[in-house]
Design a protein around this motif. Structure first.
Motif, mmCIF file in Angstrom:
data_model
loop_
_atom_site.group_PDB
_atom_site.id
_atom_site.type_symbol
_atom_site.label_atom_id
_atom_site.label_comp_id
_atom_site.label_asym_id
_atom_site.label_seq_id
_atom_site.Cartn_x
_atom_site.Cartn_y
_atom_site.Cartn_z
ATOM 1 N N ARG A 299 20.737 22.238 2.273
ATOM 2 C CA ARG A 299 21.398 23.440 1.766
ATOM 3 C C ARG A 299 20.401 24.539 1.428
ATOM 4 N N ASP A 300 19.327 24.206 0.724
ATOM 5 C CA ASP A 300 18.356 25.231 0.331
ATOM 6 C C ASP A 300 17.664 25.832 1.547
ATOM 7 N N GLY A 301 17.416 25.000 2.562
ATOM 8 C CA GLY A 301 16.840 25.539 3.793
ATOM 9 C C GLY A 301 17.777 26.519 4.462
ATOM 10 N N ALA A 302 19.074 26.229 4.432
ATOM 11 C CA ALA A 302 20.061 27.146 5.004
ATOM 12 C C ALA A 302 20.090 28.453 4.229
ATOM 13 N N LEU A 303 20.005 28.374 2.903
ATOM 14 C CA LEU A 303 19.987 29.592 2.090
ATOM 15 C C LEU A 303 18.770 30.451 2.417
ATOM 16 N N HIS A 304 17.621 29.825 2.586
ATOM 17 C CA HIS A 304 16.413 30.585 2.922
ATOM 18 C C HIS A 304 16.533 31.219 4.309
ATOM 19 N N ALA A 305 17.136 30.501 5.246
ATOM 20 C CA ALA A 305 17.316 31.060 6.584
ATOM 21 C C ALA A 305 18.236 32.273 6.542
ATOM 22 N N LEU A 306 19.298 32.193 5.751
ATOM 23 C CA LEU A 306 20.191 33.334 5.605
ATOM 24 C C LEU A 306 19.485 34.500 4.927
ATOM 25 N N ALA A 307 18.689 34.215 3.905
ATOM 26 C CA ALA A 307 17.971 35.283 3.194
ATOM 27 C C ALA A 307 17.013 36.008 4.130
ATOM 28 N N ARG A 308 16.364 35.256 5.011
ATOM 29 C CA ARG A 308 15.455 35.900 5.968
ATOM 30 C C ARG A 308 16.206 36.831 6.908
ATOM 31 N N ALA A 309 17.479 36.574 7.111
ATOM 32 C CA ALA A 309 18.310 37.442 7.957
ATOM 33 C C ALA A 309 18.988 38.548 7.154
ATOM 34 N N GLY A 310 18.644 38.657 5.875
ATOM 35 C CA GLY A 310 19.228 39.706 5.041
ATOM 36 C C GLY A 310 20.609 39.377 4.519
ATOM 37 N N ILE A 311 20.961 38.083 4.495
ATOM 38 C CA ILE A 311 22.275 37.636 4.028
ATOM 39 C C ILE A 311 22.104 36.967 2.665
ATOM 40 N N SER A 312 22.795 37.469 1.665
ATOM 41 C CA SER A 312 22.704 36.917 0.317
ATOM 42 C C SER A 312 23.839 35.925 0.099
ATOM 43 N N ALA A 313 23.529 34.644 0.285
ATOM 44 C CA ALA A 313 24.473 33.573 -0.038
ATOM 45 C C ALA A 313 24.046 32.967 -1.371
ATOM 46 N N ARG A 314 24.813 32.001 -1.870
ATOM 47 C CA ARG A 314 24.524 31.413 -3.179
ATOM 48 C C ARG A 314 24.690 29.901 -3.129
ATOM 49 N N ARG A 315 23.968 29.227 -4.017
ATOM 50 C CA ARG A 315 24.188 27.793 -4.182
ATOM 51 C C ARG A 315 25.618 27.551 -4.650
ATOM 52 N N GLU A 340 27.496 15.455 -7.943
ATOM 53 C CA GLU A 340 26.094 15.710 -7.622
ATOM 54 C C GLU A 340 25.905 16.030 -6.144
ATOM 55 N N ARG A 341 26.652 15.358 -5.279
ATOM 56 C CA ARG A 341 26.526 15.656 -3.854
ATOM 57 C C ARG A 341 26.979 17.068 -3.538
ATOM 58 N N LEU A 342 28.137 17.480 -4.079
ATOM 59 C CA LEU A 342 28.632 18.824 -3.809
ATOM 60 C C LEU A 342 27.717 19.884 -4.401
ATOM 61 N N THR A 343 27.191 19.628 -5.588
ATOM 62 C CA THR A 343 26.271 20.591 -6.198
ATOM 63 C C THR A 343 25.010 20.759 -5.361
ATOM 64 N N ASP A 344 24.536 19.673 -4.779
ATOM 65 C CA ASP A 344 23.289 19.710 -4.015
ATOM 66 C C ASP A 344 23.471 20.221 -2.581
ATOM 67 N N LYS A 345 24.674 20.085 -2.044
ATOM 68 C CA LYS A 345 24.832 20.306 -0.604
ATOM 69 C C LYS A 345 25.742 21.480 -0.227
ATOM 70 N N THR A 346 26.276 22.214 -1.200
ATOM 71 C CA THR A 346 27.176 23.318 -0.849
ATOM 72 C C THR A 346 26.532 24.674 -1.098
ATOM 73 N N LEU A 347 26.950 25.627 -0.292
ATOM 74 C CA LEU A 347 26.554 27.018 -0.485
ATOM 75 C C LEU A 347 27.782 27.897 -0.318
ATOM 76 N N ILE A 348 27.721 29.077 -0.921
ATOM 77 C CA ILE A 348 28.837 30.019 -0.917
ATOM 78 C C ILE A 348 28.466 31.212 -0.054
ATOM 79 N N LEU A 349 29.290 31.496 0.948
ATOM 80 C CA LEU A 349 29.046 32.624 1.848
ATOM 81 C C LEU A 349 29.703 33.891 1.307
#
Length: 379
Positions: A299-315, A340-349
């Motif tokens: 999940r955190d890797g996906a958030l960083h990839a989105l941030a590099r594309a100028g997309i602000s997502a959230r945990r 714990e699984r959902l907290t660690d593995k979900t992101l909000i678009l």
């Protein structure tokens, strides 16, 4: 999230300012009535926030020090904080791994001999399956309070969420579909609870400020118990009345955007989007996705990839039991693996009423590009 505010809200606030009455008054009363009718609730009590509405709900439900209140850890921390305000112990329950909501089974596992109330949450706007939980709790004399902070516009068995609860708390924070800046509402089917909540939000005065203002010789007031300053203002209520009229269109547009996300991301491996449960329809206050294998990163890797594309997502939604305020406290013994699984593995678009198709395409393209780029990097 971007609130949908415009000229109608400006005009409504201007009218309140020109009236000279800006504190809790006639527009708050109108907003209470209109909101309660829209949510199919007999009574509405406007408050300064959803948190204060939860606080009042626990008080009128006679929850005290020494009582236990079952709550999901998978929720904003206010859900757990409210019981502590009345001296009760929040006892954490796990959630369903698909909806992110508590169920009758997860609540049952968390019940204790001291359980006086259960707070259920329509997490991210997904309607909680309330009837089985009430069937479990009502015969035991346990009050079920619905935290519908995210729920305005969601439906449960064809009715607004909260309509089947004896006490429901709502939020009008800017991250919610219907906003007054800050603010909340308590709806209830109990006339005595509603009357007491109205007194308590205003320092427990026996005569309301609006009644005193309407009298040439204001009657003396008594303070019948220890109360609070949990009032909403007429400025906020004026905005709320306009927003309430916008709610159906906001829900329609958000569901349209959510359906588009779901369709366009369906072939991205390892992404599971939130969907409607069989018992109702959500308002998609949040559009969250679970990131699992075979998606090429976490999940955190996906958030960083989105941030590099100028997309602000959230945990995704927090787990309150992991927060410093609750680590080390006695909050029950139930294990919380799904939380714990959902907290660690979900992101909000990103998802809001004014989101254009072009901007949504940017998000979709960024998620697809993240899959390709991360696969390339790993090889």
């Amino acid at each position: 999230m971007v609130p949908w505010l415009g000229a109608e809200e400006i005009a409504a606030v201007t009218e309140v300012i020109e009236s000279g009455w800006v504190a809790q008054g006639p527009r708050v009363a109108r907003f209470e009535t209109a909101f309660a009718e829209a949510m199919e609730a007999p009574f509405g009590v406007a408050t300064s926030s959803c948190t204060t509405a939860l606080h009042l709900a626990l008080i009128v439900a006679d929850v005290h020090s020494g009582d236990d209140v079952v709550v999901p850890s998978f929720s904003f921390i206010a859900t757990a904080n409210a019981p502590t305000y009345v001296g009760a112990r929040p006892v954490f329950a796990d959630v369903d791994p698909t909806t992110g909501n508590v169920t009758a089974e997860t609540v049952r596992a968390a019940l204790t001999e001291r359980t006086r109330a259960v707070i259920v949450v329509d997490q991210g706007g997904v309607p909680v399956d309330l009837d089985p939980i009430r069937a479990l709790c009502d015969p035991r004399g346990i009050v079920v309070i619905e935290d519908a902070a995210c729920g305005a516009g969601s439906r449960y068995h064809g009715r607004p969420v909260g309509a089947g609860a004896v006490l429901t708390a709502w939020s009008f924070h800017p991250r919610k579909l219907l906003t007054t800046g800050e603010g909340g509402m308590l709806t209830t089917s109990d006339a005595e609870w509603a009357a007491r909540a109205r007194r308590l939000r205003e320092h427990a005065m026996s005569v309301s400020a609006s009644d005193r203002q309407a009298s040439l010789l204001a009657p003396a007031e008594d303070y019948t118990e220890i109360g609070f300053n949990f009032r909403l203002t007429d400025l906020q209520a004026a905005i709320g009345l306009v927003q309430l009229g916008r709610l159906p269109e906001i829900v329609r547009r958000r569901r349209e955007l959510a359906a588009r996300y779901t369709a366009e991301l369906a072939d991205v491996p390892g992404l599971r989007p939130v969907v409607d449960p069989t018992w109702g329809t959500g308002n998609f206050q949040s559009f969250w996705v679970e990131v699992t294998a075979p998606f090429p990163t976490d999940r955190d890797g996906a958030l960083h990839a989105l941030a590099r594309a100028g997309i602000s997502a959230r945990r995704g939604i927090m787990a309150a039991h992991r927060q410093p305020a609750y680590r080390g406290r006695d909050t029950g013994t139930v294990l919380l693996p799904h939380t714990e699984r959902l907290t660690d593995k979900t992101l909000i678009l990103p998802l809001y009423h004014q989101l254009s198709d072009d901007d949504q395409d940017r998000v979709i393209d960024a998620m697809r590009a993240a899959t390709r780029d991360l696969v390339t990097e790993s090889t």
